[in-house]
Write a protein that holds these residues in place. Structure first.
Motif, PDB file in Angstrom:
ATOM      1  N   LEU A 221       1.187  13.697  14.222  1.00  0.00           N
ATOM      2  CA  LEU A 221       1.325  13.740  12.514  1.00  0.00           C
ATOM      3  C   LEU A 221       2.584  13.530  12.677  1.00  0.00           C
ATOM      4  N   TYR A 222       2.892  12.368  11.201  1.00  0.00           N
ATOM      5  CA  TYR A 222       3.386  11.699  11.213  1.00  0.00           C
ATOM      6  C   TYR A 222       4.785  12.901   9.885  1.00  0.00           C
ATOM      7  N   VAL A 223       4.226  13.050   9.631  1.00  0.00           N
ATOM      8  CA  VAL A 223       4.305  14.225   8.288  1.00  0.00           C
ATOM      9  C   VAL A 223       4.684  12.807   7.212  1.00  0.00           C
ATOM     10  N   ARG A 224       5.366  11.968   7.474  1.00  0.00           N
ATOM     11  CA  ARG A 224       6.248  10.605   5.826  1.00  0.00           C
ATOM     12  C   ARG A 224       5.816  10.724   6.648  1.00  0.00           C
ATOM     13  N   ALA A 225       5.016   9.598   4.974  1.00  0.00           N
ATOM     14  CA  ALA A 225       4.614   8.295   5.002  1.00  0.00           C
ATOM     15  C   ALA A 225       5.604   7.103   5.671  1.00  0.00           C
ATOM     16  N   SER A 226       5.065   5.127   5.869  1.00  0.00           N
ATOM     17  CA  SER A 226       5.701   4.807   6.035  1.00  0.00           C
ATOM     18  C   SER A 226       6.617   4.364   5.343  1.00  0.00           C
ATOM     19  N   GLU A 227       7.784   3.703   5.307  1.00  0.00           N
ATOM     20  CA  GLU A 227       8.853   3.075   4.121  1.00  0.00           C
ATOM     21  C   GLU A 227       8.105   2.290   3.527  1.00  0.00           C
ATOM     22  N   ALA A 228       6.980   1.242   4.063  1.00  0.00           N
ATOM     23  CA  ALA A 228       6.386   0.230   3.561  1.00  0.00           C
ATOM     24  C   ALA A 228       5.694   1.191   2.020  1.00  0.00           C
ATOM     25  N   GLU A 229       4.892   2.088   2.707  1.00  0.00           N
ATOM     26  CA  GLU A 229       4.264   2.734   1.556  1.00  0.00           C
ATOM     27  C   GLU A 229       5.005   3.655   0.206  1.00  0.00           C
TER      28      GLU A 229
ATOM     29  N   GLU B   7      -6.182  -6.072  23.788  1.00  0.00           N
ATOM     30  CA  GLU B   7      -4.855  -7.599  22.170  1.00  0.00           C
ATOM     31  C   GLU B   7      -4.754  -6.660  21.125  1.00  0.00           C
ATOM     32  N   SER B   8      -3.435  -6.436  20.949  1.00  0.00           N
ATOM     33  CA  SER B   8      -3.144  -5.546  19.726  1.00  0.00           C
ATOM     34  C   SER B   8      -1.992  -6.157  20.233  1.00  0.00           C
ATOM     35  N   SER B   9      -1.573  -7.055  19.829  1.00  0.00           N
ATOM     36  CA  SER B   9      -0.171  -7.557  19.323  1.00  0.00           C
ATOM     37  C   SER B   9       0.385  -8.232  18.098  1.00  0.00           C
ATOM     38  N   CYS B  10      -0.773  -7.908  17.118  1.00  0.00           N
ATOM     39  CA  CYS B  10      -0.440  -8.254  15.400  1.00  0.00           C
ATOM     40  C   CYS B  10      -1.378  -6.827  14.736  1.00  0.00           C
ATOM     41  N   ASP B  11      -2.417  -7.548  14.187  1.00  0.00           N
ATOM     42  CA  ASP B  11      -3.101  -6.546  13.180  1.00  0.00           C
ATOM     43  C   ASP B  11      -4.003  -5.791  13.727  1.00  0.00           C
ATOM     44  N   SER B  31     -11.491  -5.317  16.028  1.00  0.00           N
ATOM     45  CA  SER B  31     -11.183  -4.530  14.730  1.00  0.00           C
ATOM     46  C   SER B  31     -10.352  -4.954  13.456  1.00  0.00           C
ATOM     47  N   SER B  32     -10.509  -5.380  12.446  1.00  0.00           N
ATOM     48  CA  SER B  32      -9.181  -6.306  11.222  1.00  0.00           C
ATOM     49  C   SER B  32      -8.379  -5.300  10.752  1.00  0.00           C
ATOM     50  N   GLN B  33      -7.449  -5.226  10.388  1.00  0.00           N
ATOM     51  CA  GLN B  33      -6.988  -4.118   9.520  1.00  0.00           C
ATOM     52  C   GLN B  33      -6.544  -4.913   8.268  1.00  0.00           C
ATOM     53  N   ASN B  34      -7.447  -5.865   7.556  1.00  0.00           N
ATOM     54  CA  ASN B  34      -6.754  -6.939   6.618  1.00  0.00           C
ATOM     55  C   ASN B  34      -6.209  -5.965   4.880  1.00  0.00           C
ATOM     56  N   GLU B  35      -7.904  -5.256   4.923  1.00  0.00           N
ATOM     57  CA  GLU B  35      -7.684  -4.680   4.393  1.00  0.00           C
ATOM     58  C   GLU B  35      -6.499  -3.316   3.414  1.00  0.00           C
ATOM     59  N   ILE B  36      -5.518  -3.004   4.899  1.00  0.00           N
ATOM     60  CA  ILE B  36      -4.876  -2.234   4.904  1.00  0.00           C
ATOM     61  C   ILE B  36      -3.364  -2.939   4.723  1.00  0.00           C
ATOM     62  N   HIS B  37      -3.210  -4.219   5.089  1.00  0.00           N
ATOM     63  CA  HIS B  37      -1.783  -4.804   4.755  1.00  0.00           C
ATOM     64  C   HIS B  37      -2.179  -5.736   3.495  1.00  0.00           C
ATOM     65  N   ALA B  38      -3.479  -6.019   2.529  1.00  0.00           N
ATOM     66  CA  ALA B  38      -3.654  -6.456   1.460  1.00  0.00           C
ATOM     67  C   ALA B  38      -2.797  -6.063   0.346  1.00  0.00           C
ATOM     68  N   ARG B  39      -2.486  -5.180  -0.118  1.00  0.00           N
ATOM     69  CA  ARG B  39      -1.982  -4.501  -1.535  1.00  0.00           C
ATOM     70  C   ARG B  39      -0.009  -4.159  -0.680  1.00  0.00           C
ATOM     71  N   PHE B  40       0.693  -4.811   0.797  1.00  0.00           N
ATOM     72  CA  PHE B  40       1.651  -4.150   0.807  1.00  0.00           C
ATOM     73  C   PHE B  40       1.389  -6.772   0.886  1.00  0.00           C
ATOM     74  N   GLY B  42       1.317  -8.073   2.962  1.00  0.00           N
ATOM     75  CA  GLY B  42       2.063  -8.637   4.008  1.00  0.00           C
ATOM     76  C   GLY B  42       1.652  -8.078   5.118  1.00  0.00           C
ATOM     77  N   ILE B  43       2.001  -8.340   6.566  1.00  0.00           N
ATOM     78  CA  ILE B  43       1.786  -7.328   7.505  1.00  0.00           C
ATOM     79  C   ILE B  43       2.948  -6.431   7.889  1.00  0.00           C
ATOM     80  N   VAL B  44       2.688  -5.141   7.365  1.00  0.00           N
ATOM     81  CA  VAL B  44       3.662  -4.220   6.969  1.00  0.00           C
ATOM     82  C   VAL B  44       3.325  -3.489   8.920  1.00  0.00           C
ATOM     83  N   PRO B  45       4.551  -3.450   9.890  1.00  0.00           N
ATOM     84  CA  PRO B  45       4.280  -3.226  11.382  1.00  0.00           C
ATOM     85  C   PRO B  45       4.565  -1.301  11.922  1.00  0.00           C
ATOM     86  N   GLU B  46       4.602  -0.471  10.903  1.00  0.00           N
ATOM     87  CA  GLU B  46       4.737   0.334  11.215  1.00  0.00           C
ATOM     88  C   GLU B  46       2.638   0.919  10.820  1.00  0.00           C
TER      89      GLU B  46
END
Lengths: 243, 335
Positions: A221-229, B7-11, B31-40, B42-46
């Protein structure tokens, strides 16, 4: 399943905790519990602690009835370390996995005070995670009222219009923000810290209630969105306003 | 011996099942996360970490199912310990350690770089030791002398951007989306690699280090100048000329490294190793120099569990194990 044996993990703050519990809060007991306070990464003590309580209790993995894990809110990375461990253990041992809200676990540690409870954790960025609980009925647990909040301590204080017992590690940082409100009674944060045993007791209740275990997609449960979002949403709002 | 690797070192959340004795890959799930990071852009670590914690169970389950293997049959767990995004690494690494602890199995923490260095060994046609390895991706560009399955020494590395990072940044500049590397390469096919002379950073006669930030800046300046003048951009030519500058340096330095090592074999690894132009020019150079080139299929170039299984298997045989409280690390001791 009233006396079910639960392995519980609570890593929502810097203080990581693992426990073995039997039964529920009202009719159960703690078999073993290790709670670490020093600021050492959870990844450098969590699994060793799990192994230690299993060994100390002379229990095998096949004797467990379920794994319970704190869902948060709390430290994002801490929660994920705890949840990754809980998921791995649940898959390897073929056990159901239940998530329990960190604030619920904190509320359960309060003796009945006859007034409402406010439980809070430090959310960093000058904010707290908080929730309100009705005073526990005899023989029952405190019941959460409303949403889990992510807000400033001042905003939280303004929501309080009746006598309130305020507890939780969030007070370590924000005690002063509540001192001016005469309705609030503060409990020393040293007394009430996240404890895996509470997560275990509440997990046992979920198991007894026949709650479905859905370990695959279980997420904190993060409650908060990530900074980027948050920043992207701000940028979009600004763009829309300037148009 | 059946190995389950994570393996989970990046995205990407990845898992594989590998038969150590037969050295065959039984399942390789990503399982690729490209779609999730595309709108930013670049890769958003969180966000990467948030995806990993939700994907780790289904990806591991899928790998076991595809391999037709139950957890009871797995005898070794291997997981990426570093380098990478620590929040991402911790999800896969902790999950892997927990599986091993409960099952009473040995667990090996693998360096992601070792996975890429060894990935050509996953193919039928594999290099004998010793060989020279170029690992080139969005996070790394390094040359290694590979003496055995567990002994590698670094000969050179990038001093600034990784080659794949330069591709992504140029793609962002040209508004081609994310991840940009594959798009740049595709557009480059229709362009003239000699149209624009972008700089090559050689960094001294014998240096085996790389630098791509100057090239990136040169592309930026070129594009900005044309945009200021309101002149049209010949995107395909820009992509082809940029790619040529990257590939030429990679090929020349890799061949120089092999020569310095007196090696007759070169192996590629990492996401950029699936770049067609790199493969073509590297093959031509190897033919000219009498060297053998080994390049894994694209699925083993990008981040994957199979290479972590293989590297884990080799390191297990060399006696490596993790302690339950070992931590993930962000920087590789190999690099």
């Amino acid at each position: 399943m009233a006396d079910s044996l639960i392995l519980a993990i609570e890593t929502s703050t810097g203080c990581g905790s693992v426990a073995l519990t039997r039964g529920t809060l009202q009719q159960g007991r703690v078999l073993a519990e290790y709670t670490h306070r020093p600021d050492l990464s959870h990844s450098r003590r969590l699994l060793g602690s799990v192994r230690e309580i299993m060994t100390a209790s002379r229990l095998g993995w096949d004797q467990l009835d379920a794994v319970a894990v704190s869902l948060g809110p709390g430290s994002f990375t801490g929660l994920r370390i705890g949840m990754a461990a809980a998921k791995g253990i649940a898959m390897a041992a073929g056990l159901p996995l239940f998530g329990v809200t960190s604030l619920d676990g904190l509320a359960c540690q309060c003796p009945p005070a006859g007034c409402q409870l406010c439980v809070l954790l430090d959310a960093r960025k000058e904010q707290v995670y908080g929730a309100f609980y009705d005073a526990a009925a005899p023989g029952g647990n405190p019941q959460r009222r409303g949403e889990i909040l992510g807000c400033t301590p001042e905003e939280l204080s303004r929501l309080i219009s009746e006598p309130t017992l305020m507890v939780g590690p969030g007070l370590e940082v924000y005690q002063e923000s509540f001192a001016a409100n005469p309705l609030i009674t503060l409990v020393s944060p040293a007394l009430i810290q996240p404890r895996a045993a509470m997560i275990g007791f509440l997990g046992a209740e979920l198991l007894a209630a026949g709650t479905e275990s859905t370990p695959a997609g279980l997420a904190p449960l993060y409650v908060r969105a990530s900074e980027a979002e948050i920043n992207l949403a701000k940028k979009k709002a600004a763009d829309a306003a300037s148009r | 011996m059946l190995i389950l690797a994570i393996e989970s070192s990046c995205d990407d959340t990845a898992a594989a099942v590998f038969d150590g004795k037969e050295e065959t890959v039984l399942a390789n799930v990503v399982s690729s996360q490209n779609e999730i990071h595309a709108r930013f852009g670049g890769i958003v670590p969180e966000l990467a970490s948030r995806c990993h914690i939700e994907m780790i169970w289904p990806v591991v389950r899928e790998a076991l199912d595809q391999a037709g293997v139950s957890l009871d049959e797995v005898q070794l767990i291997s997981a990426t310990q570093g380098p990478g995004l620590v929040g991402s690494l911790l999800v896969g690494f902790t999950f892997a350690k927990s599986l091993a602890m409960v099952r009473g199995l040995p667990c090996v923490g693998v360096d992601h770089m070792a996975g890429h260095i060894l990935s050509s060994m996953l193919e039928q046609e594999r290099p004998e030791y010793p060989y020279t390895a170029l690992t080139v991706s969005g996070g790394n560009t390094s040359l290694f002398s590979v003496a055995s399955a567990v002994e590698y020494s670094r000969m050179g590395r990038t001093r600034d951007d990784a080659a794949g990072e330069a591709f992504d940044k140029v793609a962002k500049l040209l508004e081609l989306g994310y991840p940009g590397g594959p798009v740049v390469s595709r557009l480059a096919e229709d362009g003239d690699p000699k149209a624009i002379t972008f700089p090559r950073a050689w960094l001294g006669k014998d240096s085996l280090d790389f630098s791509f930030s100057g090239l990136k800046t040169a592309v930026m300046n070129y594009v900005h100048k044309l945009r200021q003048k309101g002149e049209p951009l010949k995107i395909a030519d820009i992509c082809a000329s940029f790619q040529e500058a990257v590939v030429e340096v990679l090929v020349t330095k890799t061949v120089n490294a092999a020569r310095a090592n007196s090696h007759t074999r070169i192996a590629l690894g990492g996401g950029v190793a699936s770049n067609q132009r790199l493969r073509t020019l590297m093959q031509q150079a190897c033919d000219r120099e009498g060297l053998s080139l080994f390049v894994p299929r694209p699925a083993y170039c990008t981040d994957n569990g199979a290479m972590i299984a293989l590297a884990g298997w080799y390191h297990y045989q060399a006696g490596r194990r993790v302690e339950w409280d070992d931590d993930a690390y962000s920087r590789s001791p190999l690099n």
